[in-house]
Every structure is written in C-alpha cells, then in structure tokens.
Scaffold this motif. Structure first.
Motif, PDB file in Angstrom:
ATOM      1  N   GLY A 124       0.782  -1.231   0.000  1.00 31.42           N
ATOM      2  CA  GLY A 124       0.000   0.000   0.000  1.00 31.42           C
ATOM      3  C   GLY A 124       0.813   1.279   0.000  1.00 31.42           C
ATOM      4  N   ASN A 125       2.125   1.204   0.091  1.00 30.00           N
ATOM      5  CA  ASN A 125       2.946   2.416   0.120  1.00 30.00           C
ATOM      6  C   ASN A 125       3.303   2.854  -1.294  1.00 30.00           C
ATOM      7  N   SER A 126       3.033   4.133  -1.584  1.00 32.16           N
ATOM      8  CA  SER A 126       3.396   4.700  -2.889  1.00 32.16           C
ATOM      9  C   SER A 126       4.189   5.987  -2.723  1.00 32.16           C
ATOM     10  N   VAL A 127       3.975   6.690  -1.609  1.00 30.89           N
ATOM     11  CA  VAL A 127       4.683   7.946  -1.357  1.00 30.89           C
ATOM     12  C   VAL A 127       6.145   7.678  -1.026  1.00 30.89           C
ATOM     13  N   TYR A 128       6.395   6.636  -0.256  1.00 33.63           N
ATOM     14  CA  TYR A 128       7.755   6.294   0.156  1.00 33.63           C
ATOM     15  C   TYR A 128       8.110   4.906  -0.351  1.00 33.63           C
ATOM     16  N   LYS A 135      14.215   0.298   5.908  1.00 33.34           N
ATOM     17  CA  LYS A 135      15.397   0.778   6.632  1.00 33.34           C
ATOM     18  C   LYS A 135      14.985   1.533   7.895  1.00 33.34           C
ATOM     19  N   LEU A 136      13.907   2.319   7.795  1.00 35.56           N
ATOM     20  CA  LEU A 136      13.403   3.050   8.954  1.00 35.56           C
ATOM     21  C   LEU A 136      12.853   2.083   9.999  1.00 35.56           C
ATOM     22  N   PHE A 137      12.173   1.045   9.547  1.00 42.88           N
ATOM     23  CA  PHE A 137      11.591   0.039  10.435  1.00 42.88           C
ATOM     24  C   PHE A 137      12.681  -0.742  11.162  1.00 42.88           C
ATOM     25  N   GLY A 138      13.666  -1.203  10.426  1.00 46.36           N
ATOM     26  CA  GLY A 138      14.835  -1.845  11.030  1.00 46.36           C
ATOM     27  C   GLY A 138      14.681  -3.297  11.415  1.00 46.36           C
ATOM     28  N   HIS A 151       6.063  -2.380  17.145  1.00 47.25           N
ATOM     29  CA  HIS A 151       4.957  -1.424  17.189  1.00 47.25           C
ATOM     30  C   HIS A 151       5.453  -0.013  17.469  1.00 47.25           C
ATOM     31  N   LYS A 152       6.510   0.111  18.240  1.00 48.87           N
ATOM     32  CA  LYS A 152       7.082   1.433  18.521  1.00 48.87           C
ATOM     33  C   LYS A 152       7.696   2.032  17.254  1.00 48.87           C
ATOM     34  N   ARG A 153       8.408   1.216  16.494  1.00 52.01           N
ATOM     35  CA  ARG A 153       9.030   1.708  15.265  1.00 52.01           C
ATOM     36  C   ARG A 153       8.005   2.028  14.186  1.00 52.01           C
ATOM     37  N   LYS A 169       4.809   5.941  11.325  1.00 50.40           N
ATOM     38  CA  LYS A 169       3.602   6.757  11.394  1.00 50.40           C
ATOM     39  C   LYS A 169       3.944   8.242  11.425  1.00 50.40           C
ATOM     40  N   SER A 170       4.965   8.611  12.195  1.00 49.61           N
ATOM     41  CA  SER A 170       5.369  10.018  12.268  1.00 49.61           C
ATOM     42  C   SER A 170       5.850  10.524  10.914  1.00 49.61           C
TER      43      SER A 170
END
Length: 256
Positions: A124-128, A135-138, A151-153, A169-170
């Motif tokens: 579902g991701n198209s913007v990123y 990489k952000l999730f880790g 869940h925190k990440r 989410k941020s």
C-alpha cells in the motif's frame, strides 16, 4: 461506621460522628513464579512497576490495588513478547496471606515457544519506497520477534508516541497525511516463525485551513498565535503541532 445523634440547635437535624479504624499497612512478603523456564524469577519481578516486595501500597491482605496489579501483569507479558515469546500468557495469578502484615503474590506463566521473523512485506505504500520504509523500520529476516519494538518503530497501538519522530507513522503524520493508517499483520509459519505484512493506507495530504482559540480570557488570540509553529495554509504536521502545545504550556498562562 457512623453514629447519629439529634442536633440540639437545628430542628430535625442530626450530628453524625464517623469512627475510622486505620488498619496497619501490608507489605508484599514474596513474589513467586511457576512455569518460567527461560528467565529467573528476579528478572521477571523487575518488569513490575508497582508490585514490589518493598511496596506499602496495599491496605488489605486480600486485595491489591487492582488497576496497578493488572498493569504490572501486562508489563510481564510485554517483556516476554519483547524477547520473542509471542504467545506467552499468565495461566493463573494468586494473592494470599502470609501473616497479618504480609501477603504473597504467585503467578503461573506459560512462556510458549520463541518466535523469529521469517519475512517482512510492505503493501500500500506509494509515497515512500519500500526500501526506505524497511530501513526506517529496522526489523529484518532472522530477528527475534519483538512486538513492543516493532509497534514502537511503526507507531501503532499503545506504542504510538506523538513525540517520537522516528516512527513510520510520524513520517506520514509530519508530512500532511493526517488520515494515514498502519496495520502490521502477522502470519504464523511453522512452529516458530512469523511472516509480517505491513499494510499502509496513505490517504491524501491535509492542509491547515484555519486556527481558532477558545477558553482564553486573559491572553488574547494574537499572543497565543505568536507561539505557534503551525499556521493556515501549511501541511498538517503532528510534530509541529505537539511543539506548539509545549510552547503554549511554557507560557505558564494555562492549565496544562
């Protein structure tokens, strides 16, 4: 208990005297565990915030402060989840008398098996780009299952922290995607593996239309507006909104 006596001045009035018996405080004498094959009792006990052997918070030998006790049991399960034990449960929890001023707490746990991440997919991701989000999730293949950290990440559920700008989410919430949603779906594979599919609904970007105020009688609108980092025409940004709230609280004109 209360004792009522007719009042000598007020007609049909009654004076009531309450006699309060303050029972002695009760300590927790011991905390024991059963079924903990992978962690020592001392380690499990450290997960509790309120339930401690030195605690004086309990007034009756048969009744703990239920809310705090329930929260501590959730923390115990959170700890097991963070160590890979996805299906850990508390089979039974008992509070019993040791003496007139001592109680004991006993928890029977079922740790279950330790789980590992077999695969991570993004939908579902198209913007990123997926690679950027990953990489952000880790969290990668072969990692021990850790629900709290995942869940925190991602920034979902009770782990969503508006002040944490490092979550997925941020990333969306700080770039106008006010209606964005993140849903991690888990599929158990075999006896000890998890396939994780992170489903993202991005939605559209929102802009701030107007900013109004209410409840301020001593401070005028413009004085408040000068403290804000958000303004009409700007893309919605949760981080700047939280910063603006902190700025308003620092003025010390308002009840937080």
């Amino acid at each position: 208990h209360g004792i009522g006596e007719p009042d000598t001045v007020i007609k049909q009035g009654v004076n009531v005297t309450f006699n309060v018996v303050k029972n002695p405080r009760v300590r927790i004498g011991e905390i024991t565990f059963e079924g903990n094959n992978n962690f020592e009792a001392k380690r499990l006990e450290r997960t509790f915030k309120k339930t401690h052997k030195v605690s004086f918070k309990f007034w009756q030998a048969t009744k703990l402060l239920e809310k705090e006790y329930a929260e501590d049991k959730e923390l115990l399960i959170d700890f097991y989840n963070s160590q890979g034990y996805r299906n850990a449960t508390i089979n039974d929890a008992k509070v019993y008398d040791i003496s007139d001023n001592r109680i004991g707490v006993h928890l029977d746990v079922d740790e279950g098996k330790k789980f590992y991440i077999r695969d991570v997919k993004w939908v579902g991701n198209s913007v990123y780009e997926t690679e950027f989000l990953q990489k952000l999730f880790g969290v990668k293949k072969g990692d021990a299952y850790d629900r709290k950290s995942m869940h925190k990440r991602l920034g979902v559920g009770k782990e969503d922290d508006a002040s944490d700008n490092s979550s997925v989410k941020s990333l969306y919430q700080n770039n106008g995607y006010l209606a964005s949603q993140i849903d991690p779906s888990e599929v158990v594979i075999g006896e000890d593996s998890i396939d994780l599919e992170v489903r993202i609904f991005e939605g559209k970007q929102y802009k701030i239309n107007e900013i109004g105020f209410s409840g301020n009688t001593r401070v005028n609108d413009e004085a408040i507006r000068r403290e804000l980092a958000v303004y009409p025409g700007q893309l919605y940004n949760r981080a700047l909104l939280m910063y603006s709230l902190r700025q308003l609280m620092s003025m010390q004109h308002f009840d937080p």
